[in-house]
Scaffold this motif. Structure first.
Motif, short mmCIF file in Angstrom:
data_model
loop_
_atom_site.label_atom_id
_atom_site.label_comp_id
_atom_site.label_asym_id
_atom_site.label_seq_id
_atom_site.Cartn_x
_atom_site.Cartn_y
_atom_site.Cartn_z
N LEU A 1 0.83 -1.21 0.00
CA LEU A 1 0.00 0.00 0.00
C LEU A 1 0.87 1.26 0.00
O LEU A 1 0.59 2.22 -0.71
CB LEU A 1 -0.94 0.00 1.20
CG LEU A 1 -1.88 1.20 1.32
CD1 LEU A 1 -2.82 1.25 0.13
CD2 LEU A 1 -2.65 1.14 2.61
N THR B 1 0.98 3.92 -3.05
CA THR B 1 0.69 5.33 -2.76
C THR B 1 1.84 6.22 -3.20
O THR B 1 1.61 7.29 -3.78
CB THR B 1 0.43 5.50 -1.25
OG1 THR B 1 -0.64 4.64 -0.86
CG2 THR B 1 0.06 6.93 -0.93
N ALA C 1 1.72 9.09 -6.11
CA ALA C 1 2.11 10.47 -5.83
C ALA C 1 3.14 10.97 -6.84
O ALA C 1 3.05 12.09 -7.33
CB ALA C 1 2.66 10.58 -4.42
#
Length: 57
Positions: free
Chosen positions: A4, A8, A12
């Motif tokens: 995760l 992420t 980004a």
């Protein structure tokens, strides 16, 4: 949990890079170039390939 965080971080980075890209045309609209992060650090801008840029876009 580690996956995760990696997903992420990747999201980004990709969203940051796509938000900072663009295209500039010269004043006579017959030449243009793309940039990734900022128009001033584009290779075409540095070598002056299109002449003065129209910054109004």
């Amino acid at each position: 949990m580690i996956k995760l965080v990696k997903i992420t971080a990747l999201f980004a980075v990709i969203s940051t890079l796509t938000a900072c890209s663009g295209h500039i045309e010269n004043k006579s609209k017959n030449c243009g170039y793309d940039y990734l992060l900022h128009p001033a650090i584009s290779i075409s801008r540095i070598i002056g390939g299109c002449g003065p840029a129209d910054e109004s876009k």
